[in-house]
Design an enzyme around this catalytic site. Structure first.
Site, PDB file in Angstrom:
ATOM      1  CB  CYS A  19       1.042   1.850   4.163  1.00 35.10           C
ATOM      2  SG  CYS A  19      -0.685   1.344   4.001  1.00 35.10           S
ATOM      3  CB  CYS A  23      -0.906  -0.076   1.228  1.00 33.49           C
ATOM      4  SG  CYS A  23      -1.526   1.470   1.843  1.00 33.49           S
TER       5      CYS A  23
END
Lengths: 75, 168
Positions: B66, B63
């Site tokens: 993230c 991700c």
């Protein structure tokens, strides 16, 4: 009468379908494969441009080439 | 239309409409009690967070936002941990090697655990990746934030953390 029977049958089908139906939705935490770089349709800009050129030449259309990013749905 | 049909047809149409709208999965929201991390079967050390303000962040190595969030959480950890903030980053990575590689790269100063079966993520019903949940000292969710936007999310988190830390 026919419309009532049809609606009754459709309602029964829909209700029973809902009882066991789980919508197929890839959950946010299951998107590792979708987030992979290979899922990005624009990872090869030149190749994509050529493919689009062939496509719109054959189909007599252009545009609507999609959106940026891959499929992880992040942000 | 005969009399029975005048009643039957709208009734059946309403049933059909209700059946098509199937209920959605529940999502943890502000005001809810967050599930116990200790009992969630997470791999890794779950820190003691009793009576503390807790920030739980769901992340994954795949991700992109993230990656941007970890340095921000490191700053929050160094500033607010002495005042009672506990940060727990819960990974939903399926592969241990991806999880380990990410942690080697970012070396976070806060707690990280792995939800290897993704059971906690499913129980919480996270709406996107990443999603963070801020809990007050009683364990109740006070703020839910989906995504991480550099420049916006960190100041917003600071405001909420300051507010919760000031509550006794």
């Amino acid at each position: 009468m026919k419309s009532a029977v049809f609606l009754a049958a459709a309602a029964v089908l829909a209700l029973t379908g809902c009882a066991s139906f789980k919508p197929v939705r890839v959950q946010p935490w299951q998107r590792a494969a979708l987030a992979d770089a290979t899922m990005d349709p624009n990872r090869d800009p030149l190749g994509r441009q050529m493919a689009e050129h062939i496509s719109f030449s054959r189909e007599a259309a252009s545009g609507g080439g999609g959106v940026g990013g891959s499929g992880c749905g992040c942000n | 239309m005969s009399q029975p049909h005048r009643i039957l047809v709208p009734f059946l149409a309403a049933v059909l409409q209700a059946a098509v709208v199937c209920p959605a999965a529940a999502q943890t929201k502000a005001g809810d009690v967050f599930p116990s991390l200790a009992g969630a079967g997470l791999s890794g050390v779950v820190p003691d967070s009793a009576g503390k303000v807790v920030l739980v962040d769901f992340w994954a190595s795949w991700c992109a936002p993230c990656r941007a969030s970890f340095p921000a959480y490191a700053r929050l950890q160094s500033q607010y941990a002495p005042r009672g903030l506990v940060i727990v980053a819960v990974s939903v990575d399926e592969d241990q090697s991806d999880y380990d590689g990410f942690l080697r790269k970012f070396a976070p100063p806060f707690s990280t655990v792995r939800d290897q079966g993704q059971h906690l993520a499913a129980a919480v019903g996270i709406p996107g990746m990443p999603t963070s949940y801020l809990m007050d000292r009683s364990g109740r969710v006070r703020w839910v934030h989906e995504g991480f936007h550099s420049g916006d999310t960190e100041p917003a988190l600071r405001r909420e953390i300051e507010l919760l830390l000031s509550e006794k």
